[in-house]
Design an enzyme around this catalytic site. Sequence first.
Site, PDB file in Angstrom:
ATOM      1  N   GLN A 263       1.059  -1.297   0.115  1.00 22.74           N
ATOM      2  CA  GLN A 263       0.068   0.066   0.015  1.00 22.74           C
ATOM      3  C   GLN A 263       0.823   1.134  -0.201  1.00 22.74           C
ATOM      4  O   GLN A 263       0.547   2.257  -0.569  1.00 22.74           O
ATOM      5  CB  GLN A 263      -0.927  -0.024   1.442  1.00 22.74           C
ATOM      6  CG  GLN A 263      -1.980   0.876   1.148  1.00 22.74           C
ATOM      7  CD  GLN A 263      -2.791   0.838   0.032  1.00 22.74           C
ATOM      8  OE1 GLN A 263      -2.801   1.636  -0.718  1.00 22.74           O
ATOM      9  NE2 GLN A 263      -3.527  -0.247  -0.030  1.00 22.74           N
ATOM     10  N   HIS A 266       2.456   3.058  -3.317  1.00 21.15           N
ATOM     11  CA  HIS A 266       1.627   3.631  -4.289  1.00 21.15           C
ATOM     12  C   HIS A 266       2.152   5.179  -4.193  1.00 21.15           C
ATOM     13  O   HIS A 266       2.247   5.799  -5.265  1.00 21.15           O
ATOM     14  CB  HIS A 266       0.002   3.642  -3.743  1.00 21.15           C
ATOM     15  CG  HIS A 266      -0.546   2.629  -4.589  1.00 21.15           C
ATOM     16  ND1 HIS A 266      -0.677   2.394  -5.637  1.00 21.15           N
ATOM     17  CD2 HIS A 266      -1.028   1.467  -4.003  1.00 21.15           C
ATOM     18  CE1 HIS A 266      -1.361   1.049  -6.081  1.00 21.15           C
ATOM     19  NE2 HIS A 266      -1.586   0.653  -4.968  1.00 21.15           N
ATOM     20  N   GLU A 331     -10.487   1.290   3.170  1.00 21.84           N
ATOM     21  CA  GLU A 331     -10.473   0.959   1.718  1.00 21.84           C
ATOM     22  C   GLU A 331     -10.320  -0.698   1.648  1.00 21.84           C
ATOM     23  O   GLU A 331     -11.126  -1.275   0.816  1.00 21.84           O
ATOM     24  CB  GLU A 331      -9.547   1.700   0.801  1.00 21.84           C
ATOM     25  CG  GLU A 331      -9.816   1.485  -0.508  1.00 21.84           C
ATOM     26  CD  GLU A 331      -8.561   2.046  -1.352  1.00 21.84           C
ATOM     27  OE1 GLU A 331      -7.696   2.364  -0.906  1.00 21.84           O
ATOM     28  OE2 GLU A 331      -8.513   2.302  -2.743  1.00 21.84           O
ATOM     29  N   HIS A 332      -9.377  -1.007   2.179  1.00 22.79           N
ATOM     30  CA  HIS A 332      -8.770  -2.319   2.234  1.00 22.79           C
ATOM     31  C   HIS A 332      -8.673  -2.779   3.648  1.00 22.79           C
ATOM     32  O   HIS A 332      -7.926  -2.369   4.298  1.00 22.79           O
ATOM     33  CB  HIS A 332      -7.432  -2.591   1.411  1.00 22.79           C
ATOM     34  CG  HIS A 332      -7.429  -1.907   0.231  1.00 22.79           C
ATOM     35  ND1 HIS A 332      -6.696  -0.838  -0.150  1.00 22.79           N
ATOM     36  CD2 HIS A 332      -7.723  -2.363  -1.227  1.00 22.79           C
ATOM     37  CE1 HIS A 332      -6.977  -0.595  -1.295  1.00 22.79           C
ATOM     38  NE2 HIS A 332      -7.520  -1.746  -2.026  1.00 22.79           N
ATOM     39  N   ASP A 365      -6.125  -6.436  -6.156  1.00 22.80           N
ATOM     40  CA  ASP A 365      -5.954  -5.308  -6.943  1.00 22.80           C
ATOM     41  C   ASP A 365      -5.817  -5.950  -8.426  1.00 22.80           C
ATOM     42  O   ASP A 365      -6.175  -4.817  -9.496  1.00 22.80           O
ATOM     43  CB  ASP A 365      -4.434  -4.837  -6.484  1.00 22.80           C
ATOM     44  CG  ASP A 365      -4.397  -4.013  -5.405  1.00 22.80           C
ATOM     45  OD1 ASP A 365      -5.682  -3.765  -4.905  1.00 22.80           O
ATOM     46  OD2 ASP A 365      -3.221  -3.881  -4.693  1.00 22.80           O
ATOM     47  N   HIS A 424     -52.825  18.077  -8.045  1.00 19.63           N
ATOM     48  CA  HIS A 424     -52.425  16.769  -7.848  1.00 19.63           C
ATOM     49  C   HIS A 424     -53.778  15.923  -7.458  1.00 19.63           C
ATOM     50  O   HIS A 424     -53.851  14.824  -7.996  1.00 19.63           O
ATOM     51  CB  HIS A 424     -51.425  16.673  -6.867  1.00 19.63           C
ATOM     52  CG  HIS A 424     -49.979  16.868  -7.077  1.00 19.63           C
ATOM     53  ND1 HIS A 424     -49.588  18.303  -7.626  1.00 19.63           N
ATOM     54  CD2 HIS A 424     -49.127  16.203  -7.219  1.00 19.63           C
ATOM     55  CE1 HIS A 424     -48.227  18.074  -7.780  1.00 19.63           C
ATOM     56  NE2 HIS A 424     -47.832  16.902  -7.507  1.00 19.63           N
TER      57      HIS A 424
END
Lengths: 436, 436
Positions: A263, A266, A331-332, A365, A424
Amino acid sequence: MQLNIRQFSSQDTGFKTELSKLLSWESVSDATVQERVESIVNRIRTEGDDALVELTNTFDRRDVTNASELVIEADELAAAAQRVDSAIVDALEKAAARVKAYHKKQKQTSWQYQEEDGTILGQQITPLDRVGVYVPGGKAAYPSSVLMNVMPAKVAGVGEIVMVVPTPDGFVNDIVLTAAHVAGVDRVITVGGAQAVAALAYGTDTVPRVDKIVGPGNIYVATAKRMVFGQVGIDMIAGPSEILVVSDGLSNPDWIAMDLFSQAEHDEDAQSILISTDLEFIKAVKASMERLIDDMSRKEIIKTSLEGRGALIHVASKEEAIEVANIVAAEHLELSVESPEEWVKDIRHAGAIFMGRYTPEALGDYCAGPNHVLPTSGTARFSSPLGVYDFQKRSSIIHCSHEGASELAKIASPLARGESLEAHALSAEFRIIDKQ
Amino acid sequence: MQLNIRQFSSQDTGFKTELSKLLSWESVSDATVQERVESIVNRIRTEGDDALVELTNTFDRRDVTNASELVIEADELAAAAQRVDSAIVDALEKAAARVKAYHKKQKQTSWQYQEEDGTILGQQITPLDRVGVYVPGGKAAYPSSVLMNVMPAKVAGVGEIVMVVPTPDGFVNDIVLTAAHVAGVDRVITVGGAQAVAALAYGTDTVPRVDKIVGPGNIYVATAKRMVFGQVGIDMIAGPSEILVVSDGLSNPDWIAMDLFSQAEHDEDAQSILISTDLEFIKAVKASMERLIDDMSRKEIIKTSLEGRGALIHVASKEEAIEVANIVAAEHLELSVESPEEWVKDIRHAGAIFMGRYTPEALGDYCAGPNHVLPTSGTARFSSPLGVYDFQKRSSIIHCSHEGASELAKIASPLARGESLEAHALSAEFRIIDKQ
């Protein structure tokens, strides 16, 4: 290499405040970016292809004279695949097949039911007509992202998929084009930045107007997407990527260290957090990281990321680990524990959950099947992985029988009058059987 | 009363341009609104309840000294229902039951499947923890909107639902509170505007931080929602309401006239369009409108809306009518035709489809069952009615067997190396069986 990674414990006073500080992330596009993007979007809207060519020549240092030179048709994508190492083409095809198989399970179908009086209610599901996929160019060009953004749209049955990718200095990444070919992109246009987003949102002679734009990009791309939201649909605007690894202390420390690295590599803002009930294990992982980092080609990025945003957190119990995981809403989330199936039912918020010791994030991934476009920065509290459902939409179906309409009108009428909406009420009352 | 409604034909030259002009709508929050909202949001973030009380006193002309006075607890909602006409309470309860029954069909459930090597893939579905529902105050207070925004969240299983509604001059609308009671709102807070949105997004001592904010509001509310998007989830930002009625010419002209009025009476920007293959029928509907309008209590709004944004469009064939309907991508599409089931399969874009001569929009607005929060301004091209799915979220599940991980790693590794992500490759390779 020594690593100064933040380490704390749920037993510390002020733990929740510390945790909240660790997680805080705010991406602000300042006024300058806002103004530049607004001006680019307006130019594309008013000048179309002319502006697109000019801006592309300027920002990507290109020498295009006619907008048609920006288009790469499907047959040229197939040709690119011929130039790529066959091991990579093979891996892309296998990954695409798995991603497709998983996403097929997400496809929703229309449904309807009939009530006793003959009234039919339902939901009609249709794919989007045309989708634009933004793919970053240059060093951050990820073929796997092409697959992950395009495959769900294909499975949904989207009529046409247009991909945009900037090619700075005219450099075209053949692996990216191959991924586009494998995924089934209809056409690639070599433009990027806010100008690409604007062209997709409003259309030019060369770039067809799409219904939704997905895919990651830099701050200009993100700002442009936010600006055109409403004119077209957009996916979530992603923050930096994050992983939360939870271990019971029985995992291989080297494996966990590398999972955290995967991670951190990145970018400098990426976030890697380890939680464990076992303080000795935390120490062992730290030792593994300090040993393994020296051989990593991206060690500087990993170090900056881990020291700036990483953390090692000791918790007192499984229950506390789960509580922290739900606060992080990662996220993960990697559950590197014995019997992860006993943990997962209590996980309320996570983009993707990687269960057990043999499921590193990297498999998800690329090729496990589920999407790698996931909600970041705690947005898993309210959003979901990119999926087929993002490329389908629903229309409510209401088909009243005369009898059904008559009965419903008797409910609608007092409510409409209670809201002072007389037309209506009358529109409903016209369908009451006795009244005709 | 004579009505100057735009009338044109698909046979006119420049028809598509005319149609596109008719449909264009852009809601721009100017720089002043933007700045005021930004300042309000920042004050709530930094000063919390103190700012909330002060802003509420200023904008709603109230005299609150302590934030606790802003809260209406669930038992007080029940008490409000006692003060409301029982016919209305009854209609609200019947409507709520129908809305609930329909929305239950939308509820998604977790799924998973196992591959031959033991790897498990799936999707875990969970409800949002806490949702905020914005309800406008004053004259535009619609109890039906309370039902439509709250019921899907209840069906999804949302843990806590907090409703905010401004009470200008301290005026509390008992029908709105009754709707909140019937729908199952946990707590009402009498605040509105950008300050209410900010309080829900960031939390104050009195207003709990929510995970998603839904519900309509004015330009300040819409701007604030757009600003906090990312911190929390939001629903679509709605434009003016619209209806497209398609008739084969065999409908009752008075009914169709009233159906068009029911949209036009909402506000001056609302849009009512009639399409028919029958020019005589279009004339008959116009005559009905000119006759019926005189008795309408909201005739000025209806007239302004019809003359400013309405249209009567003559088309040559059923196919053309469908093509125009797909271009309009209407929020409400009424197919007042014989055998509407033969039309509906070709409708690609619409928020809700009202089929046949006995299904006026008004029934869908209140009680048919489907949601009345629908995509406006052509956004049905890429978005859907508010639904249970807006209050559920998904987490991908990946649980690799050792054998499965080993095989997947062989696909992931070349792709990771192709993207120069070495730690990804190693993290995957560590799980290859022969390599250990």
